[in-house]
Write an enzyme that holds these catalytic residues in place. Structure first.
Site, PDB file in Angstrom:
ATOM      1  N   ARG A  19      -4.315  10.698   2.608  1.00 35.10           N
ATOM      2  CA  ARG A  19      -3.217  11.127   2.968  1.00 35.10           C
ATOM      3  C   ARG A  19      -2.722  11.068   2.248  1.00 35.10           C
ATOM      4  O   ARG A  19      -1.815  11.855   1.088  1.00 35.10           O
ATOM      5  CB  ARG A  19      -3.406  10.616   4.998  1.00 35.10           C
ATOM      6  CG  ARG A  19      -1.903  11.235   4.174  1.00 35.10           C
ATOM      7  CD  ARG A  19      -1.562  11.392   6.510  1.00 35.10           C
ATOM      8  NE  ARG A  19      -0.019  11.860   6.404  1.00 35.10           N
ATOM      9  CZ  ARG A  19      -0.685  13.530   6.877  1.00 35.10           C
ATOM     10  NH1 ARG A  19      -1.408  13.721   7.054  1.00 35.10           N
ATOM     11  NH2 ARG A  19       0.748  13.847   7.050  1.00 35.10           N
ATOM     12  N   MET A  46       6.084   8.170  17.244  1.00 32.25           N
ATOM     13  CA  MET A  46       5.579   8.526  16.398  1.00 32.25           C
ATOM     14  C   MET A  46       4.013   9.730  16.494  1.00 32.25           C
ATOM     15  O   MET A  46       4.049  10.756  15.996  1.00 32.25           O
ATOM     16  CB  MET A  46       5.285   7.771  14.675  1.00 32.25           C
ATOM     17  CG  MET A  46       7.291   7.672  14.521  1.00 32.25           C
ATOM     18  SD  MET A  46       7.548   6.588  13.352  1.00 32.25           S
ATOM     19  CE  MET A  46       7.938   8.045  12.373  1.00 32.25           C
ATOM     20  N   ASP A  73      -6.235   8.225   8.855  1.00 30.51           N
ATOM     21  CA  ASP A  73      -6.214   8.144  10.091  1.00 30.51           C
ATOM     22  C   ASP A  73      -5.743   8.905  10.831  1.00 30.51           C
ATOM     23  O   ASP A  73      -5.709   9.869  11.397  1.00 30.51           O
ATOM     24  CB  ASP A  73      -4.624   6.876  10.230  1.00 30.51           C
ATOM     25  CG  ASP A  73      -4.384   5.022   9.283  1.00 30.51           C
ATOM     26  OD1 ASP A  73      -6.317   5.147   8.923  1.00 30.51           O
ATOM     27  OD2 ASP A  73      -3.713   4.803   8.908  1.00 30.51           O
ATOM     28  N   ASP A 113       3.729   0.990  12.251  1.00 32.37           N
ATOM     29  CA  ASP A 113       2.800   0.404  10.815  1.00 32.37           C
ATOM     30  C   ASP A 113       2.737  -0.890  11.960  1.00 32.37           C
ATOM     31  O   ASP A 113       1.653  -1.769  12.244  1.00 32.37           O
ATOM     32  CB  ASP A 113       2.299   0.099   9.871  1.00 32.37           C
ATOM     33  CG  ASP A 113       1.790   1.736   8.968  1.00 32.37           C
ATOM     34  OD1 ASP A 113       1.643   2.448   9.676  1.00 32.37           O
ATOM     35  OD2 ASP A 113       2.565   1.665   7.970  1.00 32.37           O
ATOM     36  N   LYS A 173       0.454  -1.311  -0.307  1.00 33.92           N
ATOM     37  CA  LYS A 173      -0.205   0.498   0.073  1.00 33.92           C
ATOM     38  C   LYS A 173       0.602   1.393  -0.215  1.00 33.92           C
ATOM     39  O   LYS A 173       0.632   2.096  -1.336  1.00 33.92           O
ATOM     40  CB  LYS A 173      -0.952  -0.227   1.154  1.00 33.92           C
ATOM     41  CG  LYS A 173      -1.967   1.006   1.699  1.00 33.92           C
ATOM     42  CD  LYS A 173      -2.690   1.089   2.650  1.00 33.92           C
ATOM     43  CE  LYS A 173      -2.980   2.656   3.465  1.00 33.92           C
ATOM     44  NZ  LYS A 173      -1.923   3.451   4.034  1.00 33.92           N
ATOM     45  N   ASN A 174       1.999   1.124   0.925  1.00 36.66           N
ATOM     46  CA  ASN A 174       2.492   2.511   1.311  1.00 36.66           C
ATOM     47  C   ASN A 174       3.702   2.825   0.052  1.00 36.66           C
ATOM     48  O   ASN A 174       3.712   4.336  -0.585  1.00 36.66           O
ATOM     49  CB  ASN A 174       2.784   2.274   2.477  1.00 36.66           C
ATOM     50  CG  ASN A 174       2.336   2.672   3.725  1.00 36.66           C
ATOM     51  OD1 ASN A 174       1.118   3.168   3.452  1.00 36.66           O
ATOM     52  ND2 ASN A 174       2.914   2.001   4.006  1.00 36.66           N
TER      53      ASN A 174
END
Length: 436
Positions: A97, A342, A121, A320, A22-23
Site C-alpha cells: 500500500r 475508520m 491489509d 492501529d 514502519k509508517n
C-alpha cells in the site's frame, strides 16, 4: 506459509527496544525520489513492507547502499521512468500500500507518476481520492484504467494552490506535500494530517531545502522551490510497536522495560493504556511496566458510564492500536466499548478471541463491547490465522497469555510490520517457535 507455535501462560521479563517506525519509513523512503543527491536514512526497520518498497526503488533505478543494520544511502540521480509503464511494475506496485507515495515525488520531479491499485491489509475500503484530488488541484491531469486498475497523473509544471482536504489522510497529506515542495508558488494544505511521522517528513524535506511552515498543525504552508538537496535522517521508534509491548506486558503479568521510546512523540497512547488500569511509568526516555499480578481495572467516565475508546486523527488515538486495546481489555476488571471508526473490517478478528473464551459482543462492524475476565478465566489456546498486521499481533499477545499451545498461521502478515518478532520475544522469555 509460515506459522508461529506459541506456548502461552509464561511471565516475561527484561528490556525490549522498539524498531524504527514502519509508517514513517514508507513516507521517508519515497521522499528520496525528490532529489538527485545522496540521502542517508538510519533506523530503518527490517520488515517485509519496507523491504518491498526498497526493492521497488531499486527497480526504479535508485542507487541503494546498505551501510549497516537499519542504515542505507539512496541516490535517485538516474531514475528509470520506463519501469513505471512496465508489466513488472504493475505487479510490484500492487504488493504494498505504501507504494502510492511514490506518485507525488515522481510527478513533482519528472512530470508524471503512475501506480497500480495498491494492496496491503484487508481491513476495509481505503480510498485514494484524497491523494489524487490534491494532485489534481496542483495542476495534474488524472487518468485511470479500470480494466488494469492503474492510476496515472501527469503535469508539465505543478502550481501552488489552497486546498481543504476531505479527510486528514496521513499518506494523502504526505503525497500532496511531496508534490507541493517543487511546485511553483505557495500551497496551503488545510485539514492536513499532523502525526509525528508526517512531522518527521516535513523536517526532513526542510533540511533538503524545502520551505514548509505549520509543521505539527493541521495547516501546512509550502513555498515551492526549484530543487532539493541531500540530507541525513533518523526514524522515530515505532509507536504501534511500543503500544503492542505495553499490552503484552499487561496480558502476561510481566515486568517489561521498553527502551528509547521518544516519549514526546507518543501523544495520548500511554494515558489510554492507563485508562485500562495499566501502570505505565516514565523512566527517562524508557517505559517501565511492572508485573500486574493483581490485574488491572478499567476506569469509567466521570458520570459512571462505560468507558469508550475510539480512534481519531492525530492527536487522537491511532486506529492501529485499537486491536491491542481490545485484546488487553479481555483480561481487565470491568467493561469497555471499542469504537473503530475508520475501517469497517478491522474488528472481525474478535471471532478468534471469542473462540479462546473472551467475552466480546460485536455490536456492528465498527463497535465491540469487551467484558473483562479479571484473570478469573484465562484464554484458551487455539489455532488461528492472522488477517492483518495489527490483528495478527493482538492474536499473538492473546496466545502468549493463554493456557496451552496455540498456532497462528499466515504470519507473513505479522512480518510485514514487526521485525524478527519471534527472536525478540524469545529474548524476554517467550516460548515461541517459527515453523516454515
Amino acid at each position: 506459509m509460515g506459522t508461529f507455535k506459541i506456548e502461552g501462560g509464561h511471565q516475561l521479563k527484561g528490556k525490549i527496544q522498539p524498531q524504527g517506525a514502519k509508517n514513517e519509513a514508507l513516507q521517508i523512503l519515497c521522499a528520496v525520489l525528490l532529489t538527485p543527491e545522496l540521502v542517508t536514512i538510519n533506523n530503518i526497520p527490517d520488515i517485509v513492507d519496507v523491504n518491498k518498497l526498497i526493492n521497488l526503488l531499486k527497480k526504479l533505478g535508485v542507487k541503494i547502499n546498505k551501510l549497516g543494520k537499519g542504515s542505507y544511502t539512496f541516490q535517485a540521480d538516474e531514475v528509470n521512468l520506463e519501469y513505471l509503464e512496465s508489466d513488472q511494475f504493475k505487479i510490484d506496485g500492487r504488493g504494498l500500500r505504501g507504494s502510492i507515495m511514490i506518485v507525488g515525488p515522481l510527478l513533482a520531479r519528472f512530470g508524471k507518476g503512475y501506480i497500480p491499485k495498491p494492496g496491503g491489509d484487508k481491513i476495509g475500503r481505503r480510498r485514494l481520492d484524497t491523494h489524487f484530488e490534491g494532485l489534481i488541484k496542483l495542476g495534474a491531469k488524472f487518468g485511470y484504467s479500470r480494466e488494469e486498475q492503474f492510476y496515472g497523473v501527469e503535469a508539465k509544471k505543478l502550481k501552488g494552490t489552497y486546498m481543504l482536504l476531505e479527510e486528514a489522510s496521513v499518506t494523502g497529506t504526505a503525497n500532496i506535500l511531496m508534490a507541493a515542495v517543487l511546485a511553483e508558488g505557495q500551497t496551503t494544505i488545510y485539514n492536513a494530517a499532523c502525526e509525528p511521522y508526517l512531522q518527521q517528513l516535513c523536517k526532513m524535506l526542510n533540511r533538503m531545502g524545502a520551505k514548509i511552515s505549520g509543521v505539527g498543525s493541521n495547516m501546512l504552508i509550502i513555498d515551492g522551490v526549484d530543487a532539493l538537496g541531500g540530507t541525513e535522517h533518523r526514524m522515530l521508534p515505532d509507536m504501534i510497536e511500543i503500544g503492542s509491548w505495553i499490552g503484552l506486558a499487561a496480558m502476561t503479568k510481566s515486568e517489561l522495560t521498553i527502551t528509547n521510546v521518544s516519549w514526546d512523540d507518543l501523544g495520548i497512547i500511554p494515558e489510554t493504556f492507563r485508562k485500562l488500569g495499566i501502570t505505565v511509568e516514565k523512566q527517562g526516555d524508557d517505559i517501565h511496566i511492572p508485573a500486574h499480578t493483581d490485574g488491572y481495572e478499567i476506569q469509567s467516565f466521570i458520570d459512571g458510564s462505560i468507558l469508550t475508546i475510539s480512534d481519531a486523527p492525530w492527536p487522537g488515538f491511532t486506529p492501529d492500536l485499537l486491536s491491542i486495546i481490545l485484546v488487553v481489555a479481555t483480561q481487565a476488571r470491568g467493561s469497555v466499548l471499542i469504537h473503530q471508526k475508520m475501517f469497517e473490517s478491522r474488528l472481525f478478528f474478535v471471532d478468534k478471541l471469542i473462540d479462546m473464551g473472551a467475552k466480546i459482543i460485536l455490536c456492528d462492524p465498527h463497535r465491540a463491547t469487551v467484558i473483562g475476565h479479571d484473570y478469573k478465566s484465562t484464554l484458551k489456546a487455539t489455532t488461528m490465522t492472522s488477517p492483518d498486521i495489527r490483528a495478527g499481533v493482538s492474536l499473538l499477545i492473546a496466545a502468549l497469555s493463554a493456557k496451552g499451545t496455540s498456532t497462528i498461521q499466515n504470519i507473513e502478515q505479522i512480518d510485514r510490520g514487526y521485525e524478527n518478532i519471534d527472536e525478540r520475544l524469545r529474548a524476554i522469555g517467550a516460548k515461541i517457535e517459527r515453523i516454515e
